[in-house]
Motif scaffolding. Structure first.
Motif, PDB file in Angstrom:
ATOM      1  N   THR A 157      97.696  32.658 131.802  1.00 52.28           N
ATOM      2  CA  THR A 157      96.264  32.923 131.993  1.00 52.28           C
ATOM      3  C   THR A 157      96.010  34.386 132.370  1.00 52.28           C
ATOM      4  OG1 THR A 157      96.410  32.197 134.296  1.00 52.28           O
ATOM      5  CG2 THR A 157      95.760  30.535 132.650  1.00 52.28           C
ATOM      6  N   ARG A 160      92.813  36.161 131.217  1.00 46.95           N
ATOM      7  CA  ARG A 160      91.561  35.695 131.840  1.00 46.95           C
ATOM      8  C   ARG A 160      91.171  36.610 133.001  1.00 46.95           C
ATOM      9  NH1 ARG A 160      92.054  29.893 133.788  1.00 46.95           N
ATOM     10  NH2 ARG A 160      93.256  30.903 135.418  1.00 46.95           N
ATOM     11  N   PHE A 168      88.074  33.986 127.224  1.00 49.69           N
ATOM     12  CA  PHE A 168      89.417  33.424 127.366  1.00 49.69           C
ATOM     13  C   PHE A 168      89.512  31.967 126.912  1.00 49.69           C
ATOM     14  CE2 PHE A 168      92.786  31.297 129.718  1.00 49.69           C
ATOM     15  CZ  PHE A 168      93.875  32.080 129.350  1.00 49.69           C
ATOM     16  N   GLN A 169      88.578  31.127 127.333  1.00 46.40           N
ATOM     17  CA  GLN A 169      88.649  29.699 126.997  1.00 46.40           C
ATOM     18  C   GLN A 169      88.567  29.437 125.502  1.00 46.40           C
ATOM     19  OE1 GLN A 169      90.121  28.142 129.955  1.00 46.40           O
ATOM     20  NE2 GLN A 169      89.331  26.610 128.580  1.00 46.40           N
ATOM     21  N   TYR A 172      92.221  29.714 124.751  1.00 47.17           N
ATOM     22  CA  TYR A 172      93.126  28.916 125.583  1.00 47.17           C
ATOM     23  C   TYR A 172      92.906  27.409 125.447  1.00 47.17           C
ATOM     24  CZ  TYR A 172      95.765  27.681 129.810  1.00 47.17           C
ATOM     25  OH  TYR A 172      96.658  27.163 130.680  1.00 47.17           O
ATOM     26  N   HIS A 173      91.684  26.995 125.151  1.00 45.52           N
ATOM     27  CA  HIS A 173      91.350  25.575 125.054  1.00 45.52           C
ATOM     28  C   HIS A 173      92.259  24.878 124.048  1.00 45.52           C
ATOM     29  CE1 HIS A 173      88.862  22.015 125.180  1.00 45.52           C
ATOM     30  NE2 HIS A 173      88.941  21.971 123.860  1.00 45.52           N
ATOM     31  N   CYS A 174      92.752  23.695 124.412  1.00 43.61           N
ATOM     32  CA  CYS A 174      93.664  22.970 123.527  1.00 43.61           C
ATOM     33  C   CYS A 174      93.483  21.470 123.705  1.00 43.61           C
ATOM     34  CB  CYS A 174      95.112  23.358 123.828  1.00 43.61           C
ATOM     35  SG  CYS A 174      96.319  22.574 122.752  1.00 43.61           S
TER      36      CYS A 174
END
Length: 192
Positions: A157, A160, A168-169, A172-174
């Motif tokens: 992270t 971020r 960032f999200q 990064y979201h998965c």
């Protein structure tokens, strides 16, 4: 339960079991990766990819800052699904047979061609293979089959907190099952 690996790890298949020229494909895992799914599930995905595979990363947005500034309508460095976010080489599936046969891929190995791409994108990388695949992927997306984020679930992270908190999200979201955790940036691997 998962296994933790030290150093870079390699799983390969060859017709004769001897020599690099006989190897058809490689699975390369960064030393900070763990395999949640087991090798049988990993081998199943290998049958579905094109030239080579990897997963996107937010750091490419930063790497291509100058190109993005000069080309504001470009999707270079933008997040998935419509952007060209680049690749993270913590998990790679390499179809060596296809790479050997590809005229385009072999042309891209020429240092002069790499220099042209680096100049075009104002690219000064520091991550070796990841930089190479990311840069050629900006021009030749057809060479790649991006794996879903669960095949290289990056845990870092750092970005971020260092200038990219607002987007960032998006990188990064998965969603979906995690098959391989990648504890990049010295991030601990979860126990569950």
């Amino acid at each position: 339960m998962y296994s933790t690996y030290e150093g870079s790890h390699l799983l390969s298949r060859s017709s004769s079991g001897e020599g690099c020229r006989e190897t058809h494909w490689l699975v390369l895992l960064d030393g900070t990766s763990t395999n949640e799914a087991g090798w049988c599930d990993t081998k199943a995905i290998i049958l579905c990819f094109n030239l080579f595979s990897s997963v996107f990363s937010v750091c490419c947005r930063h790497t291509f800052w100058q190109y993005r500034k000069e080309n504001p309508k470009s999707h270079v460095g933008d997040p998935p699904p419509d952007g060209l976010p680049g690749f993270n080489s913590g998990v790679m599936l390499l179809n060596l047979e296809a790479m050997r046969r590809s005229t385009l891929y072999n042309q891209l190995l020429d240092p002069g061609r790499i220099a042209q791409l680096a100049e075009k994108y104002h690219f000064r990388g520091h991550l070796g293979d990841q930089d190479f695949f990311t840069m050629i992927g900006m021009e030749h997306r057809e060479l790649f089959y991006p794996l879903s984020c669960g095949w290289n679930r990056q845990l870092c992270t750092w970005w971020r907190e260092h200038g990219y908190g607002d987007v960032f999200q998006l990188y990064y979201h998965c969603d979906g099952p995690v098959h391989i955790y990648h504890g990049n940036c010295n991030t601990p691997i979860p126990d569950d």
